[in-house]
Design a protein around this motif. Structure first.
Motif: not given
Length: 442
Positions: A62, A65-66, A70, A73, A78-79, A81-82, A85-86
Motif C-alpha cells: 500500500i 502504491e501510494t 501520488y 491520488i 483521495q489523500q 482515503d489513502q 487505508k495505510h
C-alpha cells in the motif's frame, strides 16, 4: 544443540546406573512430553509469524502504491482515503505482531514451567529413595545439578529456535519466488551473436496466466530472418505475452519456440539476452547509476563514444550535457521526464546492437513529432535485424513486412498493410477506426 544432544546421550548411559531405573523412565517420559509440546508450539508460532509477515507485506504494498500513484491520488482528492487505508494496514500489522509476541512470551513461560515441572517429581521421588536408603544423597545433588544445566541449554536453544523460525518464515515468500519454474536449459552453447540469423518460429504455443485466464491458444507464427513483424490486436489479446515468452520470462507454456531452429528451452538463460534486445512501453532507469551507465547497462562492450552516438540519434545528448555532471550525473526519479526516459531506454537498445529486436510500444511516451523522429531512427536501426514489435497506434507499423492480427490468442489475419486493407477484415476495421479518430481530432 550438539552439546545438548551429547548431554542427553551421556545421561542415558550414566543416570540409569547412578539413579533408580524407574526414576529414569519417568524423566524420559516427561522429557518426551516436553519435546512434543515444543513441536506443537513451534507450528503455532510459525503460523502467527507468517500472518505477521503477510500483514507487513500488505502494508508495504500500500505504501509503495501510494508513492507510485501520488499524482493520481492528489488529483482525485483521495489523500485522506489513502492515508486511512495505510493506517488500517499498519494497525493490522501491529495487531498481528502483538499476537505473535504474546504467543512467544506465553510459549517461553510454558516451557520454563515444564522444565521445573519435570524436575519436581523427579526430586521428590529421588528424595524418597534416599530416605529408604536405595540411593545415596549424592545422586540427589547430581540430578539437581544435571537438570539445572539441561534447563539452561533448553532455554538457550528455545531462543535460538524462535529466531530461526521467524527468519525462516520471513524467507518463505522469497523462497516461493525462487521455486517458480524456470526454463530448463541443457546449457547449449549459442553461436556468436554476430552469426545469429534471427529466424523465429512459434509452433502451437499455448499459455495461461495464474487464475486460468488463457492468453494464447494454439499460436503459430513463422518470422523470417531480418524482417519486421508487427503484432496488433485488442488489449489483453496476448501481444506483450508473446514478447515475454520469446525472452524466456514465462516458462510455463506448451508448444515450441525456436530461434534459428534451436528450441529456446535448449538455450542457456544467460545467453538468450545476448541475442535479444527490447525497448519496453514503460521505461526503466536505475537511480543508483549515472546517465552513462544507464545507457551502457547490459552492454559490457560499449564505449563512451557508442553511448554519445546513440544519445545523439535519439535526441537526448544535448539534454544530458546540461546536467550538473553531464553523463556522470547520477540518475534520480525526477531527473528525466517520461519522454526523455524513453529516449534513454531506446539509446540503451541502440548501444547493445542485438540481432533480434523487440519493441513494445517503444514510443508511447513521446509526442507526435518525437514519435516520428524516433520511428525513423528505429526503422534505420532495425534494417537487417529481425524485429518483432507490438503497437496500438497502427500508423506506426504500416511499414512492417508482416502484420499479425491477434484475436482471442490466435492469429486472425496476417499480411502486409496493403494486403490486409484490401481484405477488409479486422485490421481494416481497426485502421479505419484509428484514422477516423485522428480526423475527428483534427
Amino acid at each position: 544443540m550438539c552439546g545438548l544432544l551429547l548431554d542427553f546421550g551421556l545421561a542415558m548411559i550414566v543416570l540409569p546406573q547412578r539413579i533408580n531405573g524407574r526414576l529414569f523412565s519417568v524423566l524420559a517420559v516427561l522429557a518426551t512430553l516436553y519435546i512434543i509440546t515444543a513441536t506443537k508450539d513451534a507450528a503455532r508460532l510459525s503460523a502467527l509469524a507468517r500472518a505477521h509477515q503477510d500483514k507487513a507485506r500488505h502494508r508495504s504494498q500500500i505504501m509503495q502504491e501510494t508513492i507510485d500513484n501520488y499524482e493520481i491520488i492528489t488529483c482525485s482528492n483521495q489523500q485522506q482515503d489513502q492515508m486511512e487505508k495505510h493506517e488500517t494496514a499498519v494497525q493490522r500489522q501491529l495487531e498481528s505482531e502483538r499476537k505473535y509476541l504474546d504467543a512467544l512470551d506465553l510459549n517461553g513461560s510454558i516451557r520454563l514451567t515444564l522444565i521445573d515441572f519435570i524436575l519436581l517429581p523427579a526430586l521428590l521421588l529421588t528424595s524418597h529413595y534416599v530416605q529408604l536408603g536405595y540411593v545415596p544423597v549424592g545422586n540427589l545433588i547430581l540430578l539437581n545439578q544435571y537438570w539445572s544445566s539441561i534447563g539452561k541449554q533448553l532455554s538457550g536453544m528455545k531462543k535460538n529456535s524462535d529466531r530461526l523460525l521467524y527468519a525462516a518464515t520471513c524467507c518463505e515468500h522469497l523462497t516461493s519466488i525462487l521455486q517458480e519454474p524456470v526454463i530448463k536449459s541443457s546449457g547449449s552453447t549459442w553461436p556468436n551473436e554476430t552469426r545469429t540469423r534471427g529466424e523465429i518460429s512459434f509452433e502451437n504455443v499455448e499459455f495461461a496466466y495464474k487464475g486460468g485466464h488463457s492468453c494464447l491458444q494454439g499460436f503459430s507464427l513463422g518470422i523470417a530472418a531480418r524482417t519486421t513483424v508487427a503484432i496488433v490486436g485488442v488489449n489483453g489479446g496476448g501481444k506483450s505475452t508473446i514478447l515475454k515468452l520469446l525472452l524466456g520470462l514465462l516458462p510455463q507454456y506448451t508448444g515450441t519456440i525456436r530461434i534459428d531452429g534451436i528450441d529456446i528451452a535448449d538455450i542457456s538463460p544467460q545467453q538468450l539476452p545476448n541475442i535479444i534486445g527490447i525497448s519496453l512501453q514503460k521505461s526503466r532507469l536505475f537511480s543508483h547509476l549515472s546517465a552513462m551507465n544507464n545507457v551502457k547497462y547490459g552492454s559490457s562492450h560499449a564505449t563512451s563514444e557508442d553511448v554519445f552516438e546513440a544519445c545523439r540519434e535519439v535526441g537526448i545528448h544535448e539534454r544530458i550535457l546540461l546536467l550538473p555532471h553531464g553523463y556522470d550525473t547520477t540518475v534520480t526519479p525526477d531527473l528525466f521526464s517520461g519522454g526523455e526516459a524513453q529516449r534513454l531506454s531506446i539509446a540503451r537498445l541502440l548501444v547493445r546492437k542485438p540481432p533480434i529486436v523487440l519493441l513494445d510500444e517503444a514510443t508511447s511516451d513521446l509526442d507526435a513529432r518525437g514519435q516520428q523522429e524516433i520511428q525513423r531512427v528505429l526503422n534505420k536501426f532495425c534494417e537487417n535485424r529481425t524485429t518483432l514489435m507490438v503497437a496500438h497506434r497502427l500508423v506506426t507499423i504500416r511499414h512492417a513486412d508482416q502484420i499479425v492480427v491477434l484475436d482471442q490468442g490466435r492469429v486472425a489475419e496476417c499480411g502486409t498493410h496493403i494486403t490486409l486493407m484490401k481484405r477488409g477484415g479486422k485490421y481494416c476495421e481497426m485502421m479505419t477506426a484509428e484514422v477516423g479518430d485522428l480526423d475527428d481530432e483534427n
